[in-house]
Design a protein around this motif. Structure first.
Motif, PDB file in Angstrom:
ATOM      1  N   GLY A  22     -21.578   4.856  10.051  1.00 24.80           N
ATOM      2  CA  GLY A  22     -21.724   3.483  10.517  1.00 24.80           C
ATOM      3  C   GLY A  22     -22.928   2.792   9.895  1.00 24.80           C
ATOM      4  N   PHE A  23     -24.062   3.487   9.846  1.00 26.12           N
ATOM      5  CA  PHE A  23     -25.258   2.897   9.236  1.00 26.12           C
ATOM      6  C   PHE A  23     -25.059   2.691   7.735  1.00 26.12           C
ATOM      7  N   PHE A  24     -24.352   3.610   7.093  1.00 22.95           N
ATOM      8  CA  PHE A  24     -24.024   3.450   5.666  1.00 22.95           C
ATOM      9  C   PHE A  24     -23.184   2.194   5.459  1.00 22.95           C
ATOM     10  N   LYS A  25     -22.188   1.978   6.331  1.00 22.03           N
ATOM     11  CA  LYS A  25     -21.332   0.791   6.217  1.00 22.03           C
ATOM     12  C   LYS A  25     -22.141  -0.490   6.435  1.00 22.03           C
ATOM     13  N   ILE A  26     -23.052  -0.478   7.390  1.00 23.74           N
ATOM     14  CA  ILE A  26     -23.884  -1.662   7.638  1.00 23.74           C
ATOM     15  C   ILE A  26     -24.815  -1.922   6.450  1.00 23.74           C
ATOM     16  N   ALA A  27     -25.390  -0.864   5.880  1.00 23.56           N
ATOM     17  CA  ALA A  27     -26.245  -1.035   4.699  1.00 23.56           C
ATOM     18  C   ALA A  27     -25.441  -1.606   3.540  1.00 23.56           C
ATOM     19  N   LYS A  28     -24.205  -1.133   3.394  1.00 23.33           N
ATOM     20  CA  LYS A  28     -23.327  -1.660   2.346  1.00 23.33           C
ATOM     21  C   LYS A  28     -23.026  -3.140   2.612  1.00 23.33           C
ATOM     22  N   ASP A  92     -15.743  -8.723   2.233  1.00 20.68           N
ATOM     23  CA  ASP A  92     -15.979  -7.286   2.189  1.00 20.68           C
ATOM     24  C   ASP A  92     -17.179  -6.926   3.070  1.00 20.68           C
ATOM     25  N   ALA A  93     -18.229  -7.731   3.020  1.00 25.63           N
ATOM     26  CA  ALA A  93     -19.408  -7.485   3.855  1.00 25.63           C
ATOM     27  C   ALA A  93     -19.047  -7.557   5.338  1.00 25.63           C
ATOM     28  N   ALA A  94     -18.220  -8.531   5.709  1.00 27.59           N
ATOM     29  CA  ALA A  94     -17.808  -8.662   7.115  1.00 27.59           C
ATOM     30  C   ALA A  94     -17.044  -7.421   7.566  1.00 27.59           C
ATOM     31  N   LEU A  95     -16.147  -6.919   6.719  1.00 30.15           N
ATOM     32  CA  LEU A  95     -15.415  -5.697   7.063  1.00 30.15           C
ATOM     33  C   LEU A  95     -16.372  -4.518   7.239  1.00 30.15           C
ATOM     34  N   ASP A  96     -17.363  -4.418   6.355  1.00 25.30           N
ATOM     35  CA  ASP A  96     -18.347  -3.333   6.470  1.00 25.30           C
ATOM     36  C   ASP A  96     -19.136  -3.436   7.766  1.00 25.30           C
ATOM     37  N   PHE A  97     -19.525  -4.655   8.161  1.00 25.28           N
ATOM     38  CA  PHE A  97     -20.255  -4.833   9.418  1.00 25.28           C
ATOM     39  C   PHE A  97     -19.386  -4.453  10.621  1.00 25.28           C
ATOM     40  N   ILE A  98     -18.104  -4.814  10.582  1.00 25.62           N
ATOM     41  CA  ILE A  98     -17.194  -4.465  11.684  1.00 25.62           C
ATOM     42  C   ILE A  98     -17.041  -2.954  11.769  1.00 25.62           C
ATOM     43  N   GLU A  99     -16.788  -2.307  10.632  1.00 26.11           N
ATOM     44  CA  GLU A  99     -16.638  -0.851  10.614  1.00 26.11           C
ATOM     45  C   GLU A  99     -17.911  -0.176  11.127  1.00 26.11           C
ATOM     46  N   GLY A 100     -19.047  -0.559  10.558  1.00 26.07           N
ATOM     47  CA  GLY A 100     -20.308   0.090  10.911  1.00 26.07           C
ATOM     48  C   GLY A 100     -20.670  -0.076  12.373  1.00 26.07           C
ATOM     49  N   THR A 101     -20.532  -1.287  12.874  1.00 25.50           N
ATOM     50  CA  THR A 101     -20.862  -1.541  14.282  1.00 25.50           C
ATOM     51  C   THR A 101     -19.940  -0.744  15.198  1.00 25.50           C
ATOM     52  N   GLY A 102     -18.647  -0.738  14.897  1.00 32.32           N
ATOM     53  CA  GLY A 102     -17.703   0.023  15.710  1.00 32.32           C
ATOM     54  C   GLY A 102     -17.994   1.511  15.713  1.00 32.32           C
ATOM     55  N   LEU A 103     -18.351   2.058  14.557  1.00 29.27           N
ATOM     56  CA  LEU A 103     -18.658   3.491  14.486  1.00 29.27           C
ATOM     57  C   LEU A 103     -19.937   3.822  15.246  1.00 29.27           C
TER      58      LEU A 103
END
Length: 173
Positions: A22-28, A92-103
């Motif tokens: 999740g943190f990796f996705k948010i950093a991305k 793409d950034a929005a998707l990464d934030f959604i994934e990371g926050t959810g995880l």
């Protein structure tokens, strides 16, 4: 309420790996926001001129084949196309934030969402490696492949535990 009570059948180490992903996705996502801002700042600039000046500043021959190719490509980028590129990067950034926050919040839907999205990009990443191989592309593809395998494992384990718990639950008549 302990971690085990919140998510029965998941270990603390499993939750830590999901949080790390999740943190990796948010950093991305943060990286892509910065890229998107950079792209949008280039909308009304002469990219070919900027690259030409950069080549001169770096003491690279502007007649070099690679530099000439980059100058041609930059010259063909219209403001409209740059806006579309910026929008795609922000999406793409929005998707990464959604994934990371959810995880990080340990949502099961985020595990499925991340698994599906990450797996869907693997063919494109492999194509990019074959098109032009770099160590960075190989490392990112391997990392994404490991994320897909891990999430598939976590979700399969959850299904098996749910099935076992359903079988152990006595039926009241």
């Amino acid at each position: 309420m302990t971690l085990q009570q919140k998510h029965p059948g998941t270990s603390v180490s499993q939750n830590r790996w999901l949080e790390l992903i999740g943190f990796f996705k948010i950093a991305k996502g943060v990286f892509f926001v910065l890229v998107g801002v950079g792209v949008l700042r280039l909308v009304h600039r002469d990219l070919a001129e900027m690259l030409f000046r950069l080549a001169l500043a770096l003491r690279i021959d502007p007649e070099n084949h690679l530099v000439s190719l980059l100058l041609e490509k930059a010259d063909s980028l219209t403001p409209h196309r740059l806006r579309w590129i910026g929008a795609a990067v922000f999406f793409d950034a929005a998707l990464d934030f959604i994934e990371g926050t959810g995880l990080i919040l340990r949502k099961t839907w985020a595990e499925y969402f991340t698994l599906i999205l990450t797996a869907s990009f693997l063919p494109w990443e492999l194509f990019e490696i074959f098109r032009h191989i770099t160590v960075a592309k190989i490392c990112l593809t391997i990392l994404n492949f490991l994320v897909v395998i891990y999430l598939a494992y976590v979700l399969k384990q959850r299904q098996l535990r749910a099935k076992d718990e359903a079988a152990e639950t006595p039926v009241v008549q």
